[in-house]
Scaffold this motif. Structure first.
Motif, PDB file in Angstrom:
ATOM      1  N   ASP A 178     -14.153  10.477 102.323  1.00  0.00           N
ATOM      2  CA  ASP A 178     -13.781  10.994 103.653  1.00  0.00           C
ATOM      3  C   ASP A 178     -14.037   9.922 104.702  1.00  0.00           C
ATOM      4  N   ASN A 179     -13.322   8.795 104.549  1.00  0.00           N
ATOM      5  CA  ASN A 179     -13.510   7.611 105.401  1.00  0.00           C
ATOM      6  C   ASN A 179     -12.253   7.260 106.165  1.00  0.00           C
ATOM      7  N   TYR A 180     -12.448   6.504 107.262  1.00  0.00           N
ATOM      8  CA  TYR A 180     -11.358   5.733 107.840  1.00  0.00           C
ATOM      9  C   TYR A 180     -11.222   4.456 107.019  1.00  0.00           C
ATOM     10  N   PHE A 181     -10.012   3.986 106.815  1.00  0.00           N
ATOM     11  CA  PHE A 181      -9.832   2.832 105.939  1.00  0.00           C
ATOM     12  C   PHE A 181      -8.431   2.276 106.091  1.00  0.00           C
ATOM     13  N   TYR A 182      -8.205   1.152 105.444  1.00  0.00           N
ATOM     14  CA  TYR A 182      -6.856   0.599 105.315  1.00  0.00           C
ATOM     15  C   TYR A 182      -6.757  -0.075 103.952  1.00  0.00           C
ATOM     16  N   GLN A 183      -5.531  -0.306 103.506  1.00  0.00           N
ATOM     17  CA  GLN A 183      -5.280  -0.938 102.210  1.00  0.00           C
ATOM     18  C   GLN A 183      -4.543  -2.261 102.404  1.00  0.00           C
ATOM     19  N   LEU A 184      -4.875  -3.242 101.591  1.00  0.00           N
ATOM     20  CA  LEU A 184      -4.092  -4.472 101.501  1.00  0.00           C
ATOM     21  C   LEU A 184      -3.586  -4.600 100.068  1.00  0.00           C
ATOM     22  N   ILE A 185      -2.281  -4.752  99.927  1.00  0.00           N
ATOM     23  CA  ILE A 185      -1.647  -4.845  98.611  1.00  0.00           C
ATOM     24  C   ILE A 185      -0.959  -6.196  98.501  1.00  0.00           C
ATOM     25  N   GLU A 186      -1.310  -6.950  97.470  1.00  0.00           N
ATOM     26  CA  GLU A 186      -0.717  -8.263  97.244  1.00  0.00           C
ATOM     27  C   GLU A 186       0.043  -8.267  95.926  1.00  0.00           C
ATOM     28  N   ILE A 187       1.225  -8.863  95.941  1.00  0.00           N
ATOM     29  CA  ILE A 187       2.033  -8.969  94.725  1.00  0.00           C
ATOM     30  C   ILE A 187       2.277 -10.441  94.427  1.00  0.00           C
ATOM     31  N   ASP A 188       1.831 -10.865  93.254  1.00  0.00           N
ATOM     32  CA  ASP A 188       2.084 -12.210  92.745  1.00  0.00           C
ATOM     33  C   ASP A 188       3.344 -12.125  91.893  1.00  0.00           C
ATOM     34  N   VAL A 189       4.470 -12.489  92.487  1.00  0.00           N
ATOM     35  CA  VAL A 189       5.766 -12.323  91.811  1.00  0.00           C
ATOM     36  C   VAL A 189       5.834 -13.176  90.550  1.00  0.00           C
ATOM     37  N   TYR A 190       5.341 -14.420  90.652  1.00  0.00           N
ATOM     38  CA  TYR A 190       5.465 -15.336  89.519  1.00  0.00           C
ATOM     39  C   TYR A 190       4.675 -14.838  88.310  1.00  0.00           C
TER      40      TYR A 190
END
Length: 440
Positions: A178-190
């Motif tokens: 039950d937090n405030y938060f954010y997400q970071l999503i990284e995609i390594d295409v290679y």
């Protein structure tokens, strides 16, 4: 952004949030911008409208299937993200499940479609103002594994705190905060890798400074876990403990599925359950998350003996899911007999090796032995000339009564012919020898 119950399809939303270039229906006013998709690199993002559950909902559902079909046959697309407002299920806000039609539409109409397409990596949603992460099992056995469900509703507004609404512990949701938060999503295409992190800001009771409280990944080049191997169950007062192997791959163990049956074919199971590495549900007095599965060893799962028929042969098997959401194949079924009374569960007072049963046998027999104190135990099978043909046990054992299944076709180093063999147990300086007979 996608629309939900907050926007209530208001004209100003569509006036200022311009997604014409993403819409497949720019000339149809009732459909334009209601749902959309775009592709960047190897990622396809699909935004759905979970407000529309009538005839427009069916149009959207059919459009979604067309998009996923196209992505499936497009080699340049490897990751598909689905974004909606309403959740399929929740732990923080149970009242929200029946608050409006959106959750039922997502759970009953959208999720069954997503389960059929292996490129779907994640279903992201809000509605609940908090963080929840779980999994949905794919229907594709040889695909890229299951997909994640992630509630990202803790970015603004009031958080849905534990106890503010009715809560429920949902089996396929593993982490709830039950937090405030954010997400970071990284995609390594290679390298075909997706990595995601959840950064928490805490809440009004306990602040956090961009603290990473969760992370997950998807590695498309990583193979599934190897097939688990099993050992004989051990018994204690009131419970049976299953014993399975390490995961045997480069990943770690996330989920074990266990089936126990009175039939080797597992047509009908006494137990069929999934147990996960973690179940974060609720908080303690200092507002720290509680892991209800803390200290659980997934390789030594226990079940009440009362669930099984005494002195009856049962079979158990397991399969493993790693944190890459890929499953192993099922282990070979392992037979065991449950104790008949309490005396059978008492710890032994001396080392003992018992005559195998059945004897003669073909191809499998059962050997029982007792260990009164923690010891290194060696149990091996030899031919009549003293040549080692099978290693049944070679490890440290805790005090207890043990049973092991010797399958001459699968455990032996060589294919055993009919004849007399010797099995010997060595522990703490004691040596015990008995004969067994293979008859083919």
């Amino acid at each position: 952004t996608v629309t939900g119950n907050h926007e209530v399809e208001h004209e100003n939303y569509y006036k200022y949030m311009k997604y014409d270039e993403f819409s497949d229906y720019p000339t149809v006013q009732s459909l334009n911008e209601r749902f959309w998709s775009f592709t960047t690199g190897s990622l396809m993002v699909i935004g759905l409208n979970s407000n529309i559950t009538t005839n427009l909902g069916d149009i959207q559902k059919n459009w979604l299937e067309e998009k996923l079909n196209a992505a499936q046959f497009d080699p340049s697309i490897e990751f598909v993200f689905i974004i909606v407002h309403h959740f399929p299920t929740t732990e923080l806000w149970v009242e929200g499940i029946t608050y409006d039609g959106g959750p039922a539409y997502i759970a009953n109409k959208i999720v069954p479609i997503l389960k059929r397409f292996p490129k779907v990596i994640q279903l992201s949603y809000g509605h609940t103002h908090g963080f929840e992460r779980g999994t949905i099992e794919s229907m594709i056995e040889n695909g890229w594994g299951d997909f994640r469900i992630v509630c990202g509703g803790g970015s603004g507004g009031a958080t849905d705190r534990w106890g503010a609404f009715r809560n429920q512990d949902v089996p396929n949701i593993h982490i709830t905060l039950d937090n405030y938060f954010y997400q970071l999503i990284e995609i390594d295409v290679y390298n075909r890798i997706l990595e995601s992190k959840m950064y928490s800001l805490g809440n009004s009771s306990k602040a956090r400074n961009n603290e990473v409280l969760d992370s997950w990944y998807k590695k498309l080049n990583q193979p599934e876990p190897v097939r688990p191997t099993l050992k004989a169950p051990t018994f204690a007062i009131g419970k049976m403990v299953l014993n399975s192997s390490e995961i045997g791959s480069g990943d770690s163990l996330m989920t074990v599925r266990v089936q126990i049956s009175q039939e080797a074919a597992f047509v009908k199971s006494v137990i069929d359950t999934m147990i996960h590495w973690k179940n974060i549900y609720g908080v303690d007095a200092l507002y720290n998350p509680i892991n209800k599965n803390a200290g659980l060893d997934l390789k030594k799962l226990s079940f009440p003996i009362s669930k099984f028929v005494p002195n009856k042969t049962h079979y158990y098997r397991v399969k493993y899911r790693d944190h890459n959401l890929r499953w192993s194949v099922w282990s070979t079924a392992f037979p065991f007999n449950t104790p008949t009374d309490v005396d059978d569960l008492q710890l032994p007072t001396e080392f003992a090796l018992f005559q195998n049963y059945p004897n003669p046998f073909n191809p499998a027999t059962t050997i029982n032995y007792h260990i009164p104190k923690t010891s290194h135990v060696s149990l091996k099978v030899y031919d009549i000339l003293g040549k080692e043909v099978a290693v049944l046990v070679n490890e440290v054992k805790l005090p207890g009564k043990y049973q092991i299944n010797f399958d001459s076709n699968s455990i032996s180093k060589i294919k055993l012919a009919s004849g007399v063999y010797i099995y010997r147990m060595i522990a703490e300086g004691f040596s015990f020898t008995k004969k067994l007979v293979v008859m083919k």
